[in-house]
Design a protein around this motif. Structure first.
Motif, mmCIF file in Angstrom:
data_model
loop_
_atom_site.group_PDB
_atom_site.id
_atom_site.type_symbol
_atom_site.label_atom_id
_atom_site.label_comp_id
_atom_site.label_asym_id
_atom_site.label_seq_id
_atom_site.Cartn_x
_atom_site.Cartn_y
_atom_site.Cartn_z
ATOM 1 N N LYS A 23 0.815 -1.334 -0.133
ATOM 2 C CA LYS A 23 -0.037 -0.038 0.082
ATOM 3 C C LYS A 23 1.090 1.169 0.076
ATOM 4 C CE LYS A 23 -4.312 -2.029 2.014
ATOM 5 N NZ LYS A 23 -4.932 -1.978 3.474
ATOM 6 N N ARG A 25 3.851 1.449 -1.069
ATOM 7 C CA ARG A 25 4.525 1.366 -2.591
ATOM 8 C C ARG A 25 3.538 1.926 -3.563
ATOM 9 N NH1 ARG A 25 8.164 -3.946 -3.451
ATOM 10 N NH2 ARG A 25 9.818 -3.264 -2.142
ATOM 11 N N GLN A 26 2.338 1.712 -3.462
ATOM 12 C CA GLN A 26 1.249 2.128 -4.283
ATOM 13 C C GLN A 26 0.850 3.512 -4.052
ATOM 14 O OE1 GLN A 26 -2.350 -0.448 -3.826
ATOM 15 N NE2 GLN A 26 -1.407 -1.968 -5.119
ATOM 16 N N VAL A 28 3.199 5.862 -3.226
ATOM 17 C CA VAL A 28 4.671 6.369 -3.512
ATOM 18 C C VAL A 28 4.344 6.443 -4.947
ATOM 19 C CG1 VAL A 28 6.843 6.453 -3.731
ATOM 20 C CG2 VAL A 28 5.855 6.055 -1.489
ATOM 21 N N LYS A 29 4.101 5.504 -5.715
ATOM 22 C CA LYS A 29 3.740 5.459 -7.132
ATOM 23 C C LYS A 29 2.710 6.562 -7.678
ATOM 24 C CE LYS A 29 5.142 0.626 -8.222
ATOM 25 N NZ LYS A 29 4.532 -0.514 -8.737
ATOM 26 N N ALA A 30 1.646 6.341 -6.810
ATOM 27 C CA ALA A 30 0.600 7.405 -7.192
ATOM 28 C C ALA A 30 1.128 8.995 -7.011
ATOM 29 C CB ALA A 30 -0.715 7.162 -6.502
ATOM 30 N N THR A 32 3.983 10.166 -7.145
ATOM 31 C CA THR A 32 4.885 10.339 -8.085
ATOM 32 C C THR A 32 4.334 10.668 -9.526
ATOM 33 O OG1 THR A 32 6.647 8.921 -7.088
ATOM 34 C CG2 THR A 32 7.088 9.573 -9.490
ATOM 35 N N ALA A 33 3.431 9.718 -9.890
ATOM 36 C CA ALA A 33 2.781 9.986 -11.115
ATOM 37 C C ALA A 33 1.907 11.037 -11.192
ATOM 38 C CB ALA A 33 1.726 8.968 -11.354
#
Length: 141
Positions: A23, A25-26, A28-30, A32-33
């Motif tokens: 969660k 990681r998701q 952080v990815k979101a 960043t995006a």
């Protein structure tokens, strides 16, 4: 029993930490995006605004200077076309003279003569071959 309880608690804590990491990681990815997408969207908007401002400023200048710019563009286009045509004709002339020189000195004429002889012999073979087939067909009938 105490060992089983510890093992059970360790398994629960491991599962919860493993679930928390994906969660995170998701997230952080979101994040960043969203940051990258937002930055690109802002840059796109700034570019569009700059283009509109540049066109607003340049349009009156183009209208004022069009009597000068249009003939200048036509002249430059004709000059470029002339140079390209001249270069093309020059290359064609050099190629023709090179072929003529090779043909006259004999280095290229042997190849041409050999090719002519091969074509002639093939024509003769084909001509007589078809004639012989016709003769054989008449003899069989």
């Amino acid at each position: 029993m105490a060992d089983q309880t510890r093992t059970h608690h360790e398994m629960i804590s491991r599962d919860s930490t493993q679930e928390a990491h994906p969660k995170a990681r998701q997230m952080v990815k979101a994040a960043t995006a969203v940051t990258a997408g937002g930055s690109l969207l802002v840059l796109s908007g700034l570019t569009l605004a700059g283009t509109v401002i540049a066109l607003t400023v340049a349009t009156p200048l183009l209208v004022i200077f069009s009597p000068v710019l249009v003939p200048a563009v036509v002249t430059v286009a004709l000059i470029i076309t002339g140079f390209l045509a001249s270069g093309g004709f020059g290359i064609a002339a050099i190629t023709a003279f090179s072929w003529l020189y090779r043909h006259m000195t004999g280095s290229g004429s042997d190849k041409i003569e050999n090719a002519r002889m091969k074509v002639g012999s093939r024509v003769q073979d084909t001509k007589y071959g078809q004639h012989n087939i016709g003769v054989q067909h008449q003899q069989v009938s």
